[in-house]
Design a protein around this motif. Structure first.
Motif, mmCIF file in Angstrom:
data_model
loop_
_atom_site.group_PDB
_atom_site.id
_atom_site.type_symbol
_atom_site.label_atom_id
_atom_site.label_comp_id
_atom_site.label_asym_id
_atom_site.label_seq_id
_atom_site.Cartn_x
_atom_site.Cartn_y
_atom_site.Cartn_z
ATOM 1 N N TRP A 145 -9.156 9.263 -11.832
ATOM 2 C CA TRP A 145 -8.860 7.880 -11.435
ATOM 3 C C TRP A 145 -7.678 7.811 -10.476
ATOM 4 O O TRP A 145 -7.670 7.001 -9.548
ATOM 5 N N HIS A 146 -6.696 8.723 -10.688
ATOM 6 C CA HIS A 146 -5.561 8.750 -9.761
ATOM 7 C C HIS A 146 -6.000 9.147 -8.360
ATOM 8 O O HIS A 146 -5.550 8.576 -7.354
ATOM 9 N N SER A 180 2.485 1.664 -3.382
ATOM 10 C CA SER A 180 1.505 2.102 -4.380
ATOM 11 C C SER A 180 1.174 3.573 -4.190
ATOM 12 O O SER A 180 1.052 4.331 -5.167
ATOM 13 N N LEU A 181 1.011 4.017 -2.941
ATOM 14 C CA LEU A 181 0.758 5.433 -2.681
ATOM 15 C C LEU A 181 1.911 6.294 -3.178
ATOM 16 O O LEU A 181 1.705 7.359 -3.780
ATOM 17 N N LEU A 193 -9.029 8.817 -7.088
ATOM 18 C CA LEU A 193 -9.816 7.716 -6.505
ATOM 19 C C LEU A 193 -8.906 6.582 -6.022
ATOM 20 O O LEU A 193 -9.154 5.988 -4.957
ATOM 21 N N ALA A 194 -7.865 6.275 -6.760
ATOM 22 C CA ALA A 194 -6.927 5.238 -6.328
ATOM 23 C C ALA A 194 -6.215 5.639 -5.043
ATOM 24 O O ALA A 194 -6.006 4.816 -4.134
ATOM 25 N N MET A 195 -5.872 6.952 -4.983
ATOM 26 C CA MET A 195 -5.199 7.438 -3.779
ATOM 27 C C MET A 195 -6.119 7.328 -2.559
ATOM 28 O O MET A 195 -5.704 6.889 -1.471
ATOM 29 N N GLU A 224 -8.205 10.986 -16.302
ATOM 30 C CA GLU A 224 -7.065 10.260 -15.733
ATOM 31 C C GLU A 224 -6.729 10.747 -14.331
ATOM 32 O O GLU A 224 -6.427 9.954 -13.435
ATOM 33 N N VAL A 278 0.838 -1.207 0.000
ATOM 34 C CA VAL A 278 0.000 0.000 0.000
ATOM 35 C C VAL A 278 0.867 1.249 0.000
ATOM 36 O O VAL A 278 0.625 2.219 -0.743
ATOM 37 N N GLY A 314 -8.620 5.249 -2.160
ATOM 38 C CA GLY A 314 -8.765 3.827 -1.810
ATOM 39 C C GLY A 314 -7.562 3.292 -1.064
ATOM 40 O O GLY A 314 -7.698 2.538 -0.086
ATOM 41 N N LEU A 315 -6.355 3.688 -1.532
ATOM 42 C CA LEU A 315 -5.155 3.213 -0.859
ATOM 43 C C LEU A 315 -5.019 3.792 0.547
ATOM 44 O O LEU A 315 -4.576 3.106 1.483
ATOM 45 N N ILE A 348 1.737 6.542 -6.938
ATOM 46 C CA ILE A 348 0.687 7.434 -7.429
ATOM 47 C C ILE A 348 1.096 8.881 -7.254
ATOM 48 O O ILE A 348 0.893 9.729 -8.133
#
Length: 657
Positions: free
Chosen positions: A97-98, A76-77, A100-102, A94, A73, A104-105, A80
């Protein structure tokens, strides 16, 4: 795929995993214990709650996965954040989505961090709960202990009474007037009569008063309570009687104390960690409230000088009858305080699980060995099986060795006055009862396997069917005790006093009866295979049909003993003492050994000489000499070897291994 390979091959990941592995290895090897406990215990062993222990084990197993997820995690953070594109209108999708991924992580990161915190909270709560419970139990114990000391004040009407006791003597006091007669101290005036007296000088005849006076050597004062007549022993007398008055006395509050005892029993069942402490409290309570030092003197059997070695005097039976009568009188007043009886009952009904907790005390790891059954002998009653007796002796010695090696907690009831207590069927295996007073009828079927009863006083006690295997009864007093069918295998009865004891059908295989006094004892059908009776005194005993195969009768005194139909195959009869009143009628002596015995006046021994083994130390009347007996005197080693060799070829006799 490239990102995955980058993560799993990164040196930081493997360094962190290595440190984690080292940490948990240290946790499993390093001991965590109090300062006074040097025994190493892994961390998981310190957690007693099964559910929490399973949870801790689950956490330890999954901890590498947790570390891997946490690193993934974080990596991945970081990726990003580093690769976050510049804000452009054409690339707002784009960017979304970045973001949202951040989010979530970050959420996953919070969950991963919260997992160990939740576990820490669970363990902290459990410890707080445990501490609270321990404090509550401590308060309950303290309150119960306070109840054990509860007392109450009672006002009763009574009067002091002087009781004359000790040796009694009689004199006659003479005087002309009542005022002239002086009665000595500790004395009572008896019959009074007048008698004429002639004055030699004046020749006058005058009457004189004669008073018979009884004098005692000692006196004691007791309180006679109104409505309760004093009970005095035979030979005592009531002297001066004081005035009736109100006495204020402090008495134990039995109701409160009994409730406190039951409360302690409940705590011992609820809290295994406090069981031993509660047993110590109850044993101390009994020792303090029923000490042997406060017991009244018990009747003694009078033995005359020389009776320990030679035959008993003609008045032996009269002395025994007087002793029995005195004991019966003493038993009438036997009582035990109710709270003491309740404490004994609570102690005696401990469960097997609770006794297991006692075994774990003092770093003992052998278990409660006193519950291990004593080996049961499989020996013939009429024949002599050498190999079977030796095999049983080996098993018995191994079992006794286990008892001696025990280091756990044992009930401590030493020097207690337990006269009249009901111990029937109670679980007192391994208890320490040294020098305690145990006279009375309440020991039938008592469980006293491996108990310490050194110098205990059990005169006239009822021990029918009691289990005393491996018990230490050295110097114990058991005169006229009822030991019928009692199990005494492997018991130590060295120098015990068992005159007049009833040992009918008692099981005493392998018992140690060295220098035991068994004069007048009843040993009919008793099983004494392999018992050590060296220097024992069995004058006028009656071991009729007794099983004495392989017994050691070195210097045993058998004057006047009735050994009719007894089984003495393989017995060792060195320096045994018999006389014309010793009966060996129909006794079986095949394979026995006899040494340093003059058989001139004992035809019953001479008659069995061909079935026994002897040497030149034996004196036989006439010219007959058994063919297998060496004429010369053998030393002990030579004698035993020759006896062994002869016994091996004895017809119909089992051979040694």
């Amino acid at each position: 795929m490239e990102s995955y390979l980058f993560i799993v091959t990164h040196p930081l990941l493997w360094g962190f995993l290595g440190l984690t592995l080292v940490f948990y290895l240290i946790q499993s090897l390093v001991a965590r214990q109090p300062d006074d406990d040097r025994k190493k215990r892994p961390y998981l062993d310190t957690i007693k709650n099964p559910a929490l222990r399973a949870l801790a084990l689950f956490a330890l197993v999954l901890s590498p996965v947790w570390v891997l997820l946490l690193l993934a995690v974080l990596w991945s953070l970081l990726g990003i954040v580093v690769t976050l594109p510049a804000f452009e209108a054409s690339k707002d999708t784009e960017l979304r989505w970045h973001v949202l991924a951040m989010v979530g992580l970050i959420t996953a990161f919070g969950g991963i961090i919260g997992a160990p915190l939740a576990l820490i909270r669970v363990f902290t709560t459990e410890r707080q709960t445990k501490t609270s419970e321990e404090g509550l139990i401590t308060d309950r114990i303290n309150k119960a202990v306070e109840g054990l000391g509860s007392e109450k004040v009672s006002n009763r009407i009574g009067r002091p009474v002087t009781i004359y006791t000790g040796e009694k003597s009689g004199v006659t006091v003479i005087g002309k007037k009542r005022a002239d007669i002086e009665v000595p101290e500790l004395s009572l005036a008896g019959k009074e009569y007048w008698q004429d007296h002639l004055d030699d000088e004046t020749g006058e005849i005058s009457a004189e008063r004669h008073v018979s006076v009884s004098t005692w050597s000692e006196a004691r004062t007791e309180i006679e309570w109104q409505g309760h007549a004093l009970t005095i022993a035979e030979g005592e007398a009531i002297g001066e009687e004081g005035k009736w008055q109100v006495f204020t006395e402090t008495l134990p509050n039995l109701e409160v104390r009994i409730g406190a005892i039951y409360a302690l029993e409940r705590i011992a069942k609820d809290s295994g960690s406090d069981h031993v402490q509660i047993m110590e409290i109850l044993c101390a309570y009994i020792r303090h409230n029923a000490p042997a030092s406060e017991a009244m003197p018990w009747p003694e059997l009078k033995m005359k000088e020389g009776e320990d070695e030679g035959p008993l005097e003609d008045d032996w039976q009269e002395r025994m009858n007087a002793f029995n009568k005195a004991q019966e009188e003493a038993k009438k007043s036997l009582t035990i305080r109710e709270d003491i009886q309740v404490a004994l009952t609570v102690i005696g009904r401990r469960s097997a699980q609770q006794r297991g907790l006692e075994a774990k005390a003092n770093d003992n790891d052998t278990g409660f060995v006193f519950d291990i059954p004593c080996p049961e002998p499989n020996l013939p009653d009429d024949d002599y099986d050498v190999a079977a007796l030796e095999a049983y002796s080996v098993k018995l010695r191994a079992w006794l060795k286990q008892l001696r090696a025990y280091r756990g907690y044992r009930l401590d009831l030493r020097k207690c006055n337990l006269r009249g207590a009901d111990l029937s069927g109670l679980q007192l295996n391994g208890a320490r009862l040294d020098e305690s007073e145990l006279q009375g009828p309440g020991l039938a079927e008592a469980q006293l396997q491996g108990a310490d009863l050194k110098a205990a006083r059990l005169q006239g006690a009822m021990l029918l069917f009691a289990r005393l295997q491996g018990a230490n009864l050295m110097n114990a007093r058991l005169q006229t005790a009822d030991l019928r069918r009692t199990r005494l295998q492997g018991a130590k009865l060295t120098e015990a006093l068992l005159q007049g004891a009833d040992l009918v059908e008692a099981r005493m295989q392998g018992a140690n009866l060295l220098r035991t006094q068994l004069q007048g004892a009843h040993l009919t059908w008793a099983k004494l295979h392999g018992a050590d009776l060296a220097s024992a005194q069995l004058q006028k005993a009656s071991p009729i049909n007794a099983k004495l195969q392989g017994a050691n009768l070195w210097e045993t005194k058998l004057q006047g003993a009735n050994l009719e139909a007894s089984r003495l195959q393989g017995a060792y009869l060195m320096r045994v003492r018999v006389d014309a009143s010793t009966s060996l009628k129909t006794a079986e002596l095949r394979g026995a050994a006899i040494k340093i015995v003059d058989c001139t006046n004992y035809p019953q021994l001479v008659k069995s000489a061909d079935q026994m083994f002897g040497d030149g130390d034996v004196t036989l009347p006439g010219d007959h000499w058994p063919a297998h007996w060496p004429r010369e005197r053998l030393n002990f080693t030579e004698f035993h070897q020759a006896w062994h060799d002869w016994r091996a070829i004895l017809p119909n006799a089992p051979q040694d291994d």
